[in-house]
Every structure is written in structure tokens, then in C-alpha cells.
Design a protein around this motif. Structure first.
Motif, PDB file in Angstrom:
ATOM      1  N   ALA A 135      13.224   4.046  20.932  1.00 54.57           N
ATOM      2  CA  ALA A 135      12.493   2.945  21.549  1.00 54.57           C
ATOM      3  C   ALA A 135      11.052   2.971  21.100  1.00 54.57           C
ATOM      4  O   ALA A 135      10.537   4.016  20.674  1.00 54.57           O
TER       5      ALA A 135
ATOM      6  N   ASN B 174       7.103   1.234  22.192  1.00 54.03           N
ATOM      7  CA  ASN B 174       6.224   0.382  22.976  1.00 54.03           C
ATOM      8  C   ASN B 174       5.485  -0.494  21.977  1.00 54.03           C
ATOM      9  O   ASN B 174       4.696   0.011  21.166  1.00 54.03           O
ATOM     10  N   TRP B 175       5.786  -1.795  22.031  1.00 58.98           N
ATOM     11  CA  TRP B 175       5.299  -2.662  20.967  1.00 58.98           C
ATOM     12  C   TRP B 175       3.776  -2.704  20.895  1.00 58.98           C
ATOM     13  O   TRP B 175       3.198  -2.790  19.829  1.00 58.98           O
TER      14      TRP B 175
ATOM     15  N   THR C 189       6.514   5.918  20.167  1.00 61.26           N
ATOM     16  CA  THR C 189       7.943   5.927  19.879  1.00 61.26           C
ATOM     17  C   THR C 189       8.650   7.052  20.623  1.00 61.26           C
ATOM     18  O   THR C 189       8.037   8.066  20.972  1.00 61.26           O
TER      19      THR C 189
ATOM     20  N   TRP D  70       9.575  -2.227  29.972  1.00 62.08           N
ATOM     21  CA  TRP D  70       8.942  -0.930  29.670  1.00 62.08           C
ATOM     22  C   TRP D  70       9.911  -0.064  28.901  1.00 62.08           C
ATOM     23  O   TRP D  70      11.124  -0.298  28.900  1.00 62.08           O
ATOM     24  N   VAL D  71       9.397   0.976  28.269  1.00 60.45           N
ATOM     25  CA  VAL D  71      10.234   1.879  27.495  1.00 60.45           C
ATOM     26  C   VAL D  71      11.114   2.693  28.430  1.00 60.45           C
ATOM     27  O   VAL D  71      10.640   3.261  29.410  1.00 60.45           O
TER      28      VAL D  71
ATOM     29  N   ALA E  26       8.732  -3.565  25.457  1.00 56.90           N
ATOM     30  CA  ALA E  26       9.316  -2.437  24.748  1.00 56.90           C
ATOM     31  C   ALA E  26      10.577  -2.907  24.038  1.00 56.90           C
ATOM     32  O   ALA E  26      11.259  -3.822  24.493  1.00 56.90           O
TER      33      ALA E  26
END
Length: 122
Positions: free
Chosen positions: A50, A52-53, A58, A101-102, A33
Motif C-alpha cells: 500500500a 499513502n498517495w 509505503t 487511509w492505509v 491510500a
């Protein structure tokens, strides 16, 4: 070694826009993230947005929702923060961060950039 390098900060009038970039290297960022935080003088570092790639999901602070947009370019390992309708209260040093993690908590992010100054004049 993980490196995060922010760019794009500057001085802008209220109502204007800026786009921040965070170039990342040193880890498989698609598994992590990325977050943007900001810190104004005399205040604690606060969550801005933020992503999560891997999923692209978002998350935003209420104070920026509808004005800021976080996005990523996986091919360039770069995360962006498009900031529109800027207000003087958005003035701060903006940091990008990488975490497992986010999260809205800065403590959960283990790598940070050096920060870029955003100043919004009234």
C-alpha cells in the motif's frame, strides 16, 4: 464515478519480473491510500502493498518485502507494483484498491479494480 483499471498481468517463469499498473479516475487520489491485494484460488484476499498517495509512505506484506515495490505517478493518477524475483506462490489475481487511509485490511478499501491474473510457472 471512481474507476480503477489494472493491467500488466501475465505468465512469467519463476525468478522473472512483472510490472502491474492501476489507472485511477473519479476522485482526488492524492488524498487517499492505494493498496494492492491478491487472491489465489481457494484462499482469502490478502494484502500485498500500500502507498499513502500524499506522503509517499509505503507498506508491504512480509512475503513480498524486498521483492515488490509500490510506487505512484501523481500526474498520471496511476499506481504501480513492480514485482521481481517472482515465485510460484505469487500466482494469484491481483487487485488494486482505493481507501481513505492505509490499511492491510481489504474491508477498509471502498473501491476496487477488476483484477489482473499473474501466473508464475516453476
Amino acid at each position: 464515478q471512481v474507476q480503477l483499471v489494472e493491467s500488466g498481468g501475465g505468465l512469467v517463469q519463476a525468478g522473472g519480473s512483472l510490472k502491474l499498473s492501476c489507472a485511477a479516475s473519479g476522485r482526488a487520489f492524492s488524498s487517499y491510500a492505494m493498496g494492492w491485494f491478491r487472491q489465489a484460488p481457494g484462499k482469502e484476499r490478502e494484502f500485498v502493498a500500500a502507498i499513502n498517495w500524499s506522503s509517499g509512505n509505503t507498506y508491504y506484506a512480509d512475503s513480498v518485502k524486498g521483492r515488490f515495490t509500490i510506487s505512484s505517478d501523481n500526474a498520471k493518477n496511476t499506481v504501480y507494483l513492480q514485482m521481481n524475483s517472482l515465485k510460484p506462490e505469487d500466482t494469484a489475481v491481483y487487485y488494486c484498491a482505493s481507501g481513505t487511509w492505509v490499511s492491510r485490511s481489504p474491508e477498509t478499501y471502498d473501491y476496487w479494480g477488476q483484477g489482473t491474473q499473474v501466473t508464475v510457472s516453476s
